[in-house]
Design a protein around this motif. Sequence first.
Motif, short mmCIF file in Angstrom:
data_model
loop_
_atom_site.label_atom_id
_atom_site.label_comp_id
_atom_site.label_asym_id
_atom_site.label_seq_id
_atom_site.Cartn_x
_atom_site.Cartn_y
_atom_site.Cartn_z
N UNK A 236 -21.84 -5.10 -14.32
CA UNK A 236 -20.92 -4.17 -15.01
C UNK A 236 -19.53 -4.77 -15.24
N UNK A 237 -19.38 -6.09 -15.01
CA UNK A 237 -18.14 -6.77 -15.37
C UNK A 237 -16.97 -6.41 -14.46
N UNK A 238 -15.77 -6.72 -14.96
CA UNK A 238 -14.54 -6.42 -14.19
C UNK A 238 -13.69 -5.45 -14.99
N UNK A 239 -12.38 -5.58 -14.87
CA UNK A 239 -11.50 -4.81 -15.74
C UNK A 239 -10.67 -3.73 -15.08
N UNK A 240 -10.93 -3.44 -13.79
CA UNK A 240 -10.19 -2.34 -13.15
C UNK A 240 -8.70 -2.65 -13.09
N UNK A 241 -7.91 -1.70 -13.57
CA UNK A 241 -6.47 -1.91 -13.66
C UNK A 241 -5.75 -1.75 -12.32
N UNK A 242 -4.55 -2.29 -12.26
CA UNK A 242 -3.73 -2.21 -11.03
C UNK A 242 -2.34 -1.67 -11.38
N UNK A 243 -1.54 -1.46 -10.34
CA UNK A 243 -0.18 -0.96 -10.57
C UNK A 243 0.78 -2.14 -10.72
N UNK A 244 1.37 -2.26 -11.89
CA UNK A 244 2.46 -3.22 -12.10
C UNK A 244 3.79 -2.48 -12.02
N UNK A 245 3.80 -1.24 -12.58
CA UNK A 245 5.05 -0.49 -12.68
C UNK A 245 4.81 0.94 -12.21
N UNK A 246 4.39 1.78 -13.14
CA UNK A 246 4.16 3.18 -12.76
C UNK A 246 2.78 3.65 -13.22
N UNK A 247 1.87 2.67 -13.43
CA UNK A 247 0.51 3.06 -13.80
C UNK A 247 -0.11 3.87 -12.67
N UNK A 248 -1.04 4.73 -13.04
CA UNK A 248 -1.78 5.46 -12.00
C UNK A 248 -3.26 5.16 -12.20
N UNK A 249 -3.65 3.94 -11.89
CA UNK A 249 -5.04 3.57 -12.17
C UNK A 249 -6.00 4.30 -11.25
N UNK A 250 -7.23 4.40 -11.71
CA UNK A 250 -8.25 4.98 -10.84
C UNK A 250 -8.40 4.07 -9.62
N UNK A 251 -8.68 4.66 -8.49
CA UNK A 251 -8.94 3.85 -7.30
C UNK A 251 -10.40 3.39 -7.35
N UNK A 252 -10.74 2.46 -6.47
CA UNK A 252 -12.13 2.01 -6.40
C UNK A 252 -13.03 3.20 -6.07
N UNK A 253 -12.50 4.06 -5.20
CA UNK A 253 -13.25 5.25 -4.77
C UNK A 253 -13.51 6.19 -5.97
N UNK A 254 -12.45 6.42 -6.78
CA UNK A 254 -12.60 7.28 -7.98
C UNK A 254 -13.65 6.69 -8.92
N UNK A 255 -13.51 5.39 -9.14
CA UNK A 255 -14.41 4.71 -10.07
C UNK A 255 -15.85 4.84 -9.58
N UNK A 256 -16.03 4.57 -8.30
CA UNK A 256 -17.37 4.64 -7.71
C UNK A 256 -17.93 6.05 -7.85
#
Length: 418
Positions: A236-256
């Motif tokens: 399923x590849x990669x691509x999960x975003x991280x916080x550089x500034x004020x992003x609110x990316x999904x956590x690994x748990x949310x994604x799962x």
Amino acid sequence: MHDFKYKNGELYCEDVKVRDAAAKAGTPFYLYSHHTLVDHFTKIKTAFAPVSPLICFAMKSNDNLAVLKTLKDLGAGFDIVSGGELKKALRTGVDAGKIVFASVGKTEEEIVDAIRSGILLFNVESLPELEEINRLAGALNTRPRVALRINPDVEALTHVKITTGTLKNKFGIDLKTARKILRAANRYPHVSLSGLHIHIGSQITTRAPFIRALTKVIAFLDVLKKDGVRLEYLDIGGGMGIIYKDEKPQTAQDFAAAVLSRLRKTGLKIIMEPGRFIAGNAGILVARVLYLKDNSFKKFLIVDAGMNDLIRPALYDAYHEIVPVVETKARKTKMDIVGPICESGDFFAKDRQFPILKNGDLVAIMSAGAYGYVMASNYNMRGRPPEVMVKGNCFEITKDRETFEDLIRGETIPAFLQ
Ligand code: LLP
């Protein structure tokens, strides 16, 4: 989120003062936290435990040997994109059976090396590439496993230069062609067509694009099943975003939580290829202030790292947090934080409120652990910086700064100019 924190007014990486690492390595240099790498890897591993995926770290994001060894020791495999990455991955002692190989332009030499090494999967990106692997495998009398990287034609909603999953992009095989290939598998007797692969882009902070892509893949798997196609792997590849500034990316748990049941239903062995999620916030670039320049219109804080060391702001207008290594009460004012390179694109921050530091002060450019050092160059005849890893209260330079001799190696003035 990471192990770079202030204690008593000083920035630490785990239990090491960043200032102490700077005194040993000189500036600029990259600094990685062992614990942050372990933590991020474990977050994915735990969240996806119900499908026990093979987590192949995308080593294009950070290929420092200490980083790779850390992840290999946790059970990671590697997602590679070149013969060079294959050789470097093997240096860690990883089992070649945990390596997957993507790239739209694999050369004959790279394919042969990977077949001989016994990698887990070629993630194949076009029909001619499949034919080439089939031909070379036949000549070597082997039958490597191949997954088709399919292009689900889904917008990843990220920076245009790191979007890969639409038909405007060079990556992957469209569904119609992929189906044709899989239905005619006997045309490629020297490869085992074993799986599907997707990767739609990088720094994706919402789950919608992943879900859209996965939904397409799963529908496609159903079609294939009706065609009588049997597969073993879904990457399923990669691509999960991280916080550089004020992003609110999904956590690994949310994604799962959003995808696990769908993944389980496929009945396939799951492979993941995270890069940035593991390494991004596990590294910083430390630089020293050279000058504060005020041209009466604007202020520029000039540091000794440049776009050759970290190109992300210049290339993608990427935001990186920047902090002083020693906390200061100095007045803050608006300034650009720039390097010494002869280009206006050589900046780390524009119009940033930042304290007025003095010559010799250290700054940390945060979230530089992924696509930092690996994209560094020798532009302006600058040696690439050293890389340092911290584990607890220990640290070591894991890669030396390039010297002038390193840079000039193999270069000569031709006889006809002498
Ligand atoms: N798998 C494949 C096939 C990829 O092409 C990539 C990244 C990954 C996995 C890992 O993606 P990640 O989990 O790190 O998002 N230089 C750019 C990013 C380029 C990404 C290239 N492919 C940047 O600095 O933002």
